[in-house]
Design a protein around this motif. Structure first.
Motif, PDB file in Angstrom:
ATOM      1  N   GLU A  20       0.820  -1.219   0.000  1.00  0.00           N
ATOM      2  CA  GLU A  20       0.000   0.000   0.000  1.00  0.00           C
ATOM      3  C   GLU A  20       0.852   1.266   0.000  1.00  0.00           C
ATOM      4  O   GLU A  20       0.394   2.330  -0.404  1.00  0.00           O
ATOM      5  CB  GLU A  20      -0.931  -0.003   1.224  1.00  0.00           C
ATOM      6  CG  GLU A  20      -2.036  -1.041   1.096  1.00  0.00           C
ATOM      7  CD  GLU A  20      -2.698  -1.366   2.434  1.00  0.00           C
ATOM      8  OE1 GLU A  20      -2.403  -0.676   3.434  1.00  0.00           O
ATOM      9  OE2 GLU A  20      -3.513  -2.311   2.469  1.00  0.00           O
ATOM     10  N   ARG A  21       2.072   1.129   0.456  1.00  0.00           N
ATOM     11  CA  ARG A  21       2.943   2.306   0.465  1.00  0.00           C
ATOM     12  C   ARG A  21       3.384   2.696  -0.936  1.00  0.00           C
ATOM     13  O   ARG A  21       3.999   3.736  -1.145  1.00  0.00           O
ATOM     14  CB  ARG A  21       4.171   2.027   1.330  1.00  0.00           C
ATOM     15  CG  ARG A  21       3.838   2.000   2.802  1.00  0.00           C
ATOM     16  CD  ARG A  21       5.015   2.448   3.630  1.00  0.00           C
ATOM     17  NE  ARG A  21       4.617   2.682   5.004  1.00  0.00           N
ATOM     18  CZ  ARG A  21       5.395   3.280   5.897  1.00  0.00           C
ATOM     19  NH1 ARG A  21       6.598   3.666   5.544  1.00  0.00           N
ATOM     20  NH2 ARG A  21       4.970   3.479   7.114  1.00  0.00           N
ATOM     21  N   LEU A  22       3.115   1.834  -1.882  1.00  0.00           N
ATOM     22  CA  LEU A  22       3.474   2.137  -3.276  1.00  0.00           C
ATOM     23  C   LEU A  22       2.281   2.703  -4.034  1.00  0.00           C
ATOM     24  O   LEU A  22       2.347   2.960  -5.230  1.00  0.00           O
ATOM     25  CB  LEU A  22       3.970   0.858  -3.967  1.00  0.00           C
ATOM     26  CG  LEU A  22       5.148   0.158  -3.290  1.00  0.00           C
ATOM     27  CD1 LEU A  22       5.468  -1.141  -4.008  1.00  0.00           C
ATOM     28  CD2 LEU A  22       6.364   1.071  -3.247  1.00  0.00           C
ATOM     29  N   ARG A  23       1.215   2.879  -3.306  1.00  0.00           N
ATOM     30  CA  ARG A  23      -0.045   3.295  -3.926  1.00  0.00           C
ATOM     31  C   ARG A  23       0.093   4.582  -4.739  1.00  0.00           C
ATOM     32  O   ARG A  23      -0.450   4.706  -5.830  1.00  0.00           O
ATOM     33  CB  ARG A  23      -1.087   3.483  -2.834  1.00  0.00           C
ATOM     34  CG  ARG A  23      -2.459   3.784  -3.342  1.00  0.00           C
ATOM     35  CD  ARG A  23      -3.356   4.195  -2.203  1.00  0.00           C
ATOM     36  NE  ARG A  23      -3.846   3.096  -1.394  1.00  0.00           N
ATOM     37  CZ  ARG A  23      -4.926   2.368  -1.714  1.00  0.00           C
ATOM     38  NH1 ARG A  23      -5.587   2.619  -2.818  1.00  0.00           N
ATOM     39  NH2 ARG A  23      -5.334   1.402  -0.928  1.00  0.00           N
ATOM     40  N   HIS A  24       0.824   5.522  -4.183  1.00  0.00           N
ATOM     41  CA  HIS A  24       0.883   6.840  -4.838  1.00  0.00           C
ATOM     42  C   HIS A  24       2.087   7.015  -5.746  1.00  0.00           C
ATOM     43  O   HIS A  24       2.388   8.128  -6.161  1.00  0.00           O
ATOM     44  CB  HIS A  24       0.857   7.939  -3.780  1.00  0.00           C
ATOM     45  CG  HIS A  24      -0.348   7.871  -2.906  1.00  0.00           C
ATOM     46  ND1 HIS A  24      -1.623   7.976  -3.409  1.00  0.00           N
ATOM     47  CD2 HIS A  24      -0.481   7.687  -1.571  1.00  0.00           C
ATOM     48  CE1 HIS A  24      -2.486   7.875  -2.407  1.00  0.00           C
ATOM     49  NE2 HIS A  24      -1.831   7.677  -1.290  1.00  0.00           N
ATOM     50  N   GLY A  25       2.773   5.913  -6.022  1.00  0.00           N
ATOM     51  CA  GLY A  25       3.911   6.017  -6.926  1.00  0.00           C
ATOM     52  C   GLY A  25       5.111   5.238  -6.443  1.00  0.00           C
ATOM     53  O   GLY A  25       5.125   4.752  -5.307  1.00  0.00           O
ATOM     54  N   PRO A  26       6.110   5.085  -7.296  1.00  0.00           N
ATOM     55  CA  PRO A  26       7.313   4.300  -6.984  1.00  0.00           C
ATOM     56  C   PRO A  26       8.068   4.885  -5.795  1.00  0.00           C
ATOM     57  O   PRO A  26       8.115   6.098  -5.622  1.00  0.00           O
ATOM     58  CB  PRO A  26       8.154   4.428  -8.255  1.00  0.00           C
ATOM     59  CG  PRO A  26       7.182   4.798  -9.325  1.00  0.00           C
ATOM     60  CD  PRO A  26       6.136   5.621  -8.665  1.00  0.00           C
ATOM     61  N   ARG A  27       8.636   3.988  -4.993  1.00  0.00           N
ATOM     62  CA  ARG A  27       9.444   4.426  -3.855  1.00  0.00           C
ATOM     63  C   ARG A  27      10.638   3.490  -3.683  1.00  0.00           C
ATOM     64  O   ARG A  27      10.580   2.320  -4.032  1.00  0.00           O
ATOM     65  CB  ARG A  27       8.618   4.420  -2.571  1.00  0.00           C
ATOM     66  CG  ARG A  27       7.437   5.354  -2.627  1.00  0.00           C
ATOM     67  CD  ARG A  27       6.582   5.261  -1.372  1.00  0.00           C
ATOM     68  NE  ARG A  27       7.153   5.973  -0.224  1.00  0.00           N
ATOM     69  CZ  ARG A  27       6.528   6.090   0.944  1.00  0.00           C
ATOM     70  NH1 ARG A  27       5.340   5.543   1.105  1.00  0.00           N
ATOM     71  NH2 ARG A  27       7.085   6.747   1.932  1.00  0.00           N
ATOM     72  N   ALA A  28      11.702   4.037  -3.102  1.00  0.00           N
ATOM     73  CA  ALA A  28      12.894   3.233  -2.824  1.00  0.00           C
ATOM     74  C   ALA A  28      12.642   2.368  -1.582  1.00  0.00           C
ATOM     75  O   ALA A  28      11.768   2.669  -0.772  1.00  0.00           O
ATOM     76  CB  ALA A  28      14.092   4.134  -2.595  1.00  0.00           C
ATOM     77  N   VAL A  29      13.416   1.306  -1.442  1.00  0.00           N
ATOM     78  CA  VAL A  29      13.220   0.347  -0.355  1.00  0.00           C
ATOM     79  C   VAL A  29      13.314   1.004   1.016  1.00  0.00           C
ATOM     80  O   VAL A  29      12.440   0.822   1.872  1.00  0.00           O
ATOM     81  CB  VAL A  29      14.257  -0.799  -0.448  1.00  0.00           C
ATOM     82  CG1 VAL A  29      14.091  -1.759   0.709  1.00  0.00           C
ATOM     83  CG2 VAL A  29      14.119  -1.520  -1.770  1.00  0.00           C
ATOM     84  N   GLY A  30      14.366   1.779   1.225  1.00  0.00           N
ATOM     85  CA  GLY A  30      14.557   2.441   2.510  1.00  0.00           C
ATOM     86  C   GLY A  30      13.396   3.359   2.848  1.00  0.00           C
ATOM     87  O   GLY A  30      12.972   3.439   4.003  1.00  0.00           O
ATOM     88  N   ASP A  31      12.893   4.004   1.830  1.00  0.00           N
ATOM     89  CA  ASP A  31      11.752   4.896   2.003  1.00  0.00           C
ATOM     90  C   ASP A  31      10.519   4.109   2.418  1.00  0.00           C
ATOM     91  O   ASP A  31       9.771   4.512   3.311  1.00  0.00           O
ATOM     92  CB  ASP A  31      11.511   5.637   0.688  1.00  0.00           C
ATOM     93  CG  ASP A  31      10.458   6.728   0.850  1.00  0.00           C
ATOM     94  OD1 ASP A  31      10.186   7.123   2.000  1.00  0.00           O
ATOM     95  OD2 ASP A  31       9.911   7.173  -0.174  1.00  0.00           O
TER      96      ASP A  31
END
Lengths: 112, 112
Positions: A20-31
DNA sequence: CTTATTAGTAAGCTATGGCTTACGGAAACG
DNA sequence: CGTTTCCGTAAGCCATAGCTTACTAATAAG
């Protein structure tokens, strides 16, 4: 049977949170891992499961691995579920017509 | 968060098989269990999990417990997945526009 | 070249999920 | 009534899923 892995992947609450943390777009692992109750390696492991289920994709930018939602996994589940709608409703209808001419069955909640 | 239990319920292959056996209409427990690789009590346990996830309903007819597919669980998952489609594609689009002004995005599959 | 950042992998621990057998209880049936 | 059928529940076993801490690799930066 791609939906099998997808169901397993989304069955775990922590992994769902990661997803769900990727819902609003790509993110790095640490993020993605930041602020979560589990360690960063745990998040990496979750992302691997999601990737194998085609629920996320990866691309690299320097030292950062960016994860994004992959709709392939989503549609795999979706197609599986859709295959039940028609038949389940049809079966219910047939059953209602054949066996219950008098007794009124519990009313079914209107769909959507 | 009803979808949580539903994902868990459908994540197990055996339990999915049990669920699929109800595809064409209501069936009694013994009937569902027949020919399966696991024991009848195991099937009962699976049906309980499916019931708690609102994926099946039960009604009794004499000594027979008939289980049937419940669309409530199905729509819970469906709604959850649907909430990703729009945003995931939107995020992709935003990304594509910003970083890839030339390449044209893949067309979305017609829904329903 | 050395150091720091980012992230995947390995190994090991523990909780839990799915299975079995055994039992109990309700409904049909003689 | 006793017996049989149908099914749920309890107790216990065991494989595995998810977590942790370490280690390793690759890129960036000084």
């Amino acid at each position: 049977m791609a939906y099998g892995n997808a169901f397993v992947a989304l069955a775990d609450p922590t992994r769902r949170t990661v997803f769900e943390r990727l819902r609003h777009g790509p993110r790095a692992v640490g993020d993605v891992a930041e602020g979560l109750a589990v360690s960063r390696p745990a998040v990496s492991q979750h992302l691997k499961v999601l990737k194998d289920a085609r629920l996320v994709t990866v691309y690299r930018d320097g030292r950062h691995q960016f994860y994004a939602i992959d709709t392939n996994g989503l549609s795999a589940i979706r197609d599986y579920l859709d295959s039940f709608w028609g038949e389940a409703l049809q079966a219910f209808k047939t059953y209602a017509e054949k066996d219950q001419p008098k007794r009124n069955a519990r009313r079914k909640r209107a769909r959507r």
